[in-house]
Design a protein around this motif. Structure first.
Motif, PDB file in Angstrom:
ATOM      1  N   GLN A 127       4.283   9.711  -9.566  1.00  0.00           N
ATOM      2  CA  GLN A 127       3.692   9.986 -10.875  1.00  0.00           C
ATOM      3  C   GLN A 127       3.083  11.382 -10.903  1.00  0.00           C
ATOM      4  OE1 GLN A 127       0.970   6.689 -11.300  1.00  0.00           O
ATOM      5  NE2 GLN A 127       2.392   5.526 -12.575  1.00  0.00           N
ATOM      6  N   GLU A 128       2.402  11.746  -9.818  1.00  0.00           N
ATOM      7  CA  GLU A 128       1.818  13.088  -9.758  1.00  0.00           C
ATOM      8  C   GLU A 128       2.914  14.146  -9.784  1.00  0.00           C
ATOM      9  OE1 GLU A 128      -0.574  12.966  -6.229  1.00  0.00           O
ATOM     10  OE2 GLU A 128      -2.240  11.927  -7.226  1.00  0.00           O
ATOM     11  N   SER A 138       2.422   1.643  -3.384  1.00  0.00           N
ATOM     12  CA  SER A 138       1.427   2.127  -4.344  1.00  0.00           C
ATOM     13  C   SER A 138       1.218   3.625  -4.185  1.00  0.00           C
ATOM     14  CB  SER A 138       0.101   1.394  -4.152  1.00  0.00           C
ATOM     15  OG  SER A 138       0.233   0.036  -4.477  1.00  0.00           O
ATOM     16  N   LYS A 139       1.077   4.057  -2.930  1.00  0.00           N
ATOM     17  CA  LYS A 139       0.896   5.483  -2.678  1.00  0.00           C
ATOM     18  C   LYS A 139       2.122   6.265  -3.127  1.00  0.00           C
ATOM     19  CE  LYS A 139      -2.323   5.054   1.190  1.00  0.00           C
ATOM     20  NZ  LYS A 139      -2.516   5.229   2.641  1.00  0.00           N
ATOM     21  N   THR A 140       3.311   5.706  -2.862  1.00  0.00           N
ATOM     22  CA  THR A 140       4.554   6.375  -3.261  1.00  0.00           C
ATOM     23  C   THR A 140       4.638   6.503  -4.775  1.00  0.00           C
ATOM     24  OG1 THR A 140       5.669   5.487  -1.314  1.00  0.00           O
ATOM     25  CG2 THR A 140       7.072   6.281  -3.101  1.00  0.00           C
ATOM     26  N   ILE A 141       4.251   5.440  -5.465  1.00  0.00           N
ATOM     27  CA  ILE A 141       4.280   5.478  -6.934  1.00  0.00           C
ATOM     28  C   ILE A 141       3.298   6.523  -7.450  1.00  0.00           C
ATOM     29  CG2 ILE A 141       3.655   4.158  -8.997  1.00  0.00           C
ATOM     30  CD1 ILE A 141       4.893   1.703  -7.607  1.00  0.00           C
ATOM     31  N   ILE A 142       2.124   6.568  -6.839  1.00  0.00           N
ATOM     32  CA  ILE A 142       1.126   7.550  -7.266  1.00  0.00           C
ATOM     33  C   ILE A 142       1.644   8.961  -7.036  1.00  0.00           C
ATOM     34  CG2 ILE A 142      -1.149   8.498  -6.705  1.00  0.00           C
ATOM     35  CD1 ILE A 142      -2.066   5.576  -6.245  1.00  0.00           C
ATOM     36  N   VAL A 143       2.245   9.186  -5.841  1.00  0.00           N
ATOM     37  CA  VAL A 143       2.800  10.511  -5.539  1.00  0.00           C
ATOM     38  C   VAL A 143       3.924  10.851  -6.520  1.00  0.00           C
ATOM     39  CG1 VAL A 143       4.132  11.805  -3.825  1.00  0.00           C
ATOM     40  CG2 VAL A 143       2.120  10.527  -3.115  1.00  0.00           C
ATOM     41  N   ASP A 178       4.254  14.338 -13.261  1.00  0.00           N
ATOM     42  CA  ASP A 178       3.299  15.055 -14.114  1.00  0.00           C
ATOM     43  C   ASP A 178       3.357  16.552 -13.849  1.00  0.00           C
ATOM     44  OD1 ASP A 178       2.504  12.676 -15.220  1.00  0.00           O
ATOM     45  OD2 ASP A 178       0.682  12.482 -14.000  1.00  0.00           O
ATOM     46  N   GLU A 233       0.834  -1.204   0.000  1.00  0.00           N
ATOM     47  CA  GLU A 233       0.000   0.000   0.000  1.00  0.00           C
ATOM     48  C   GLU A 233       0.870   1.256   0.000  1.00  0.00           C
ATOM     49  OE1 GLU A 233      -3.256   2.111   2.936  1.00  0.00           O
ATOM     50  OE2 GLU A 233      -3.065  -0.075   2.965  1.00  0.00           O
ATOM     51  N   THR A 234       1.929   1.229   0.824  1.00  0.00           N
ATOM     52  CA  THR A 234       2.838   2.371   0.879  1.00  0.00           C
ATOM     53  C   THR A 234       3.527   2.580  -0.464  1.00  0.00           C
ATOM     54  OG1 THR A 234       3.222   1.960   3.229  1.00  0.00           O
ATOM     55  CG2 THR A 234       4.840   3.323   2.090  1.00  0.00           C
TER      56      THR A 234
END
Length: 165
Positions: free
Chosen positions: A75-76, A68-73, A79, A65-66
């Motif tokens: 990516q954001e 996944s959140k790190t990857i999302i952050v 971007d 979960e961490t």
């Protein structure tokens, strides 16, 4: 409630005539007690392993979960950096276009000014040549008159001085 090894050990069977051999039954019960104790230990070990595996699973789920959140952050953030870079590039291009337009306009203005100055100089040169030609023609005219011949003698020089020329 499940049986415990102690329950099996303390179990007493009623006696009847022609019943089972007591020693054989006791040996069998001792074997059942040993096997039952081994199964209980094995069950507890398996439960402990299951708890340990569940804890590991929870730990890895938290890590997943961490991540996944790190990857999302990430990516954001990527971007956002990309978007900011595009905006900055557009600003740089616009600023460069403004500077180019300003330089072109200044160059055109200077070019027009120089063209006007060149035209003015041509006019002045033309006027100068016309005046110089007129002066030279007037001087030639003076030289071609007969009065120059009369100026050669001393008497004419004195008469002209007397006249105040």
């Amino acid at each position: 409630m499940p049986l415990t090894p102690l329950d099996i050990h303390n179990k007493e069977f009623g006696r009847r005539l022609r019943g089972y051999d007591e020693d054989e039954v006791n040996e069998f019960l001792d074997q059942v007690i040993k096997d039952y104790e081994a199964l209980i230990r094995e069950n507890k070990e398996i439960q402990n392993q299951a708890l340990s595996m569940q804890e590991k699973l929870n730990h890895f789920s938290n890590i997943e979960e961490t991540l996944s959140k790190t990857i999302i952050v990430a990516q954001e953030a990527a971007d956002e950096v990309r978007s900011n870079a595009k905006k900055e590039a557009q600003l740089i291009v616009k600023e460069a276009e403004k500077n180019a337009d300003r330089i072109i306009n200044e160059s055109l203005s200077k070019s027009r000014k120089v063209a006007l100055e060149v035209e003015e100089l041509r006019k002045q040169a033309s006027i100068y040549r016309a005046r110089f030609r007129t002066l030279v023609e007037a001087q030639l005219e003076l030289l071609s008159h007969d009065s120059w011949d009369t100026l050669d003698g001393p008497a004419s020089l004195t008469s002209e001085i007397a006249r105040g020329v």
